[in-house]
Design a protein around this motif. Structure first.
Motif, short mmCIF file in Angstrom:
data_model
loop_
_atom_site.label_atom_id
_atom_site.label_comp_id
_atom_site.label_asym_id
_atom_site.label_seq_id
_atom_site.Cartn_x
_atom_site.Cartn_y
_atom_site.Cartn_z
N ARG A 50 -20.49 0.08 -1.67
CA ARG A 50 -21.00 0.46 -0.34
C ARG A 50 -20.15 -0.17 0.76
O ARG A 50 -19.50 -1.21 0.57
N HIS A 51 -20.16 0.48 1.90
CA HIS A 51 -19.75 -0.08 3.19
C HIS A 51 -20.89 0.24 4.14
O HIS A 51 -21.40 1.36 4.15
N THR A 52 -21.26 -0.70 4.98
CA THR A 52 -22.42 -0.44 5.84
C THR A 52 -22.06 0.27 7.14
O THR A 52 -22.93 0.86 7.76
N SER A 53 -20.79 0.21 7.57
CA SER A 53 -20.48 0.86 8.85
C SER A 53 -19.13 1.56 8.86
O SER A 53 -19.04 2.72 9.28
N GLU A 54 -18.07 0.90 8.41
CA GLU A 54 -16.73 1.46 8.55
C GLU A 54 -15.82 0.79 7.53
O GLU A 54 -16.05 -0.35 7.12
N LYS A 55 -14.77 1.50 7.10
CA LYS A 55 -13.80 0.88 6.20
C LYS A 55 -12.39 1.33 6.56
O LYS A 55 -12.16 2.44 7.05
N TRP A 56 -11.46 0.42 6.35
CA TRP A 56 -10.04 0.71 6.45
C TRP A 56 -9.42 0.47 5.08
O TRP A 56 -9.71 -0.54 4.42
N ILE A 57 -8.57 1.38 4.66
CA ILE A 57 -7.83 1.20 3.41
C ILE A 57 -6.35 1.49 3.68
O ILE A 57 -6.02 2.50 4.30
N VAL A 58 -5.50 0.59 3.24
CA VAL A 58 -4.06 0.79 3.31
C VAL A 58 -3.51 0.73 1.90
O VAL A 58 -3.74 -0.25 1.18
N GLU A 59 -2.80 1.76 1.49
CA GLU A 59 -2.13 1.75 0.19
C GLU A 59 -0.63 1.60 0.43
O GLU A 59 -0.04 2.35 1.22
N LEU A 60 -0.02 0.62 -0.24
CA LEU A 60 1.40 0.35 -0.10
C LEU A 60 2.09 0.53 -1.45
O LEU A 60 1.63 -0.01 -2.46
N LYS A 61 3.18 1.27 -1.47
CA LYS A 61 3.89 1.52 -2.72
C LYS A 61 4.56 0.24 -3.21
O LYS A 61 5.17 -0.51 -2.44
N PRO A 62 4.47 -0.02 -4.52
CA PRO A 62 5.04 -1.26 -5.07
C PRO A 62 6.51 -1.48 -4.74
O PRO A 62 6.92 -2.59 -4.44
N ALA A 63 7.31 -0.41 -4.80
CA ALA A 63 8.74 -0.55 -4.53
C ALA A 63 8.98 -1.05 -3.11
O ALA A 63 9.90 -1.85 -2.85
N PHE A 64 8.15 -0.61 -2.17
CA PHE A 64 8.28 -1.03 -0.78
C PHE A 64 7.92 -2.50 -0.62
O PHE A 64 8.64 -3.27 0.03
N VAL A 65 6.79 -2.93 -1.23
CA VAL A 65 6.37 -4.33 -1.13
C VAL A 65 7.41 -5.24 -1.77
O VAL A 65 7.76 -6.31 -1.24
N THR A 66 7.95 -4.82 -2.92
CA THR A 66 8.98 -5.61 -3.59
C THR A 66 10.24 -5.72 -2.74
O THR A 66 10.88 -6.77 -2.68
N GLU A 67 10.59 -4.64 -2.06
CA GLU A 67 11.76 -4.65 -1.19
C GLU A 67 11.59 -5.66 -0.05
O GLU A 67 12.52 -6.42 0.26
N VAL A 68 10.40 -5.68 0.55
CA VAL A 68 10.14 -6.64 1.62
C VAL A 68 10.14 -8.07 1.07
O VAL A 68 10.69 -8.99 1.68
N ALA A 69 9.53 -8.26 -0.12
CA ALA A 69 9.51 -9.59 -0.74
C ALA A 69 10.92 -10.07 -1.04
O ALA A 69 11.24 -11.26 -0.87
N GLU A 70 11.79 -9.16 -1.46
CA GLU A 70 13.18 -9.53 -1.75
C GLU A 70 13.89 -9.97 -0.47
O GLU A 70 14.67 -10.93 -0.47
N GLU A 71 13.61 -9.29 0.63
CA GLU A 71 14.23 -9.67 1.90
C GLU A 71 13.76 -11.06 2.34
O GLU A 71 14.54 -11.84 2.91
N LEU A 72 12.50 -11.37 2.06
CA LEU A 72 11.94 -12.65 2.51
C LEU A 72 12.32 -13.81 1.60
O LEU A 72 12.60 -14.91 2.07
N SER A 73 12.31 -13.58 0.29
CA SER A 73 12.47 -14.70 -0.65
C SER A 73 13.56 -14.51 -1.70
O SER A 73 13.86 -15.43 -2.45
N GLY A 74 14.11 -13.31 -1.78
CA GLY A 74 15.13 -13.05 -2.79
C GLY A 74 14.59 -12.59 -4.12
O GLY A 74 15.36 -12.24 -5.04
N SER A 75 13.26 -12.55 -4.29
CA SER A 75 12.66 -12.13 -5.55
C SER A 75 12.70 -10.61 -5.69
O SER A 75 12.42 -9.88 -4.74
N THR A 76 13.07 -10.14 -6.88
CA THR A 76 13.11 -8.70 -7.14
C THR A 76 11.95 -8.25 -8.02
O THR A 76 11.92 -7.11 -8.48
#
Length: 267
Positions: free
Chosen positions: A67-93
């Motif tokens: 349930r949600h009692t009033s409102e919900k937000w959902i954001v789906e992020l593709k794994p390749a995109f999150v990994t790309e950002v993580a690589e830019e920040l920390s070098g991890s692939t």
């Protein structure tokens, strides 16, 4: 409102807030409750969200909206995109594995409120697409900095109310210590109830839950870099027994410390 993008999807609903079917998404899924309460079921436990709280699901985390009692937000992020950002920040692939915890932080709330406000102002579809193009990167960076997980043994505490920040800083400096609520309250000018309420209001977690999760996060380095036994690691990071360590680890990662160690050392 649903807006799709090459890096994911943004959804805002005030309808379809009741019980839904089980889901197994192949994306990172951020669920945010701007107001009211929300409840989700996982395979072995439920999680609750209140005003301004969020949780981040890893790909293929089986879950069900209750349930949600009033409102919900959902954001789906593709794994390749999150990994790309993580690589830019920390070098991890390697795809980050986030801890399944309730999280609350002013930066996260600001991202949603700013996105919501600008969405109402945007005049054209092209303008909304351009906004998302830039805000996706900002969101991914915020999540990698604020939501604990396998990608880091740090947990950023900047931005919280000063009284809560003082306690969080002390917990981070001495997380192996046998902390009690009395010990924490002594660092403030509040009573136990006031402090507990303020801490939960600011972070989305109780003081003891935050400490236990932080201990697990700190144990990741020992799992990666040493051959110490699971029992020894549990004691080193402040758990009183190995069963408590296993229970918290399984709750936030869905696996045992031993399996986690085997996975990350084989990467």
């Amino acid at each position: 409102m649903i807006e799709e993008h090459t890096n994911g999807l943004l959804l805002n609903r005030t309808t379809m807030l009741g019980e839904r079917n089980w889901r197994d998404d192949d994306t990172y899924k951020l669920i945010f409750s701007p107001s009211g309460h929300a409840a989700y079921r996982f395979q072995k436990h439920n999680m609750l969200l209140s005003d301004g709280e969020a949780m981040l699901l890893n790909p293929h985390e089986i879950h069900k909206q209750l349930r949600h009692t009033s409102e919900k937000w959902i954001v789906e992020l593709k794994p390749a995109f999150v990994t790309e950002v993580a690589e830019e920040l920390s070098g991890s692939t390697v795809d980050p594995m986030f801890a399944l915890v309730v999280c609350k932080h002013p930066l996260l709330q600001q991202w949603f409120s700013t996105t919501h406000l600008y969405w109402r102002m945007a005049a054209t579809e092209k303008e909304r697409a351009l906004w998302l193009e830039n805000s996706w990167i900002q969101l991914a960076m915020v999540l990698l900095r604020l939501v604990p997980g396998s990608h880091s043994n740090k947990w950023n505490i900047k931005g919280y109310e000063p009284t809560v920040h003082v306690v969080l800083d002390a917990l981070k400096q001495s997380y192996q210590q046998d902390w009690t609520l009395d010990n924490m309250v002594q660092l403030t000018q509040l009573g136990k109830y006031q402090f507990s309420h303020l801490f939960k209001k600011e972070t989305g977690l109780s003081p003891y839950s935050w400490l236990q999760i932080y201990r697990v996060i700190q144990s990741q380095k020992l799992l990666r870099q040493t051959d110490d036994s699971i029992l020894s690691i549990a004691m080193q990071v402040g758990f009183k027994n190995v069963s408590s360590y296993h229970a918290v680890f399984r709750r936030i990662y869905g696996q045992t410390p031993g399996f986690f160690r085997k996975t990350i050392t084989n990467i």
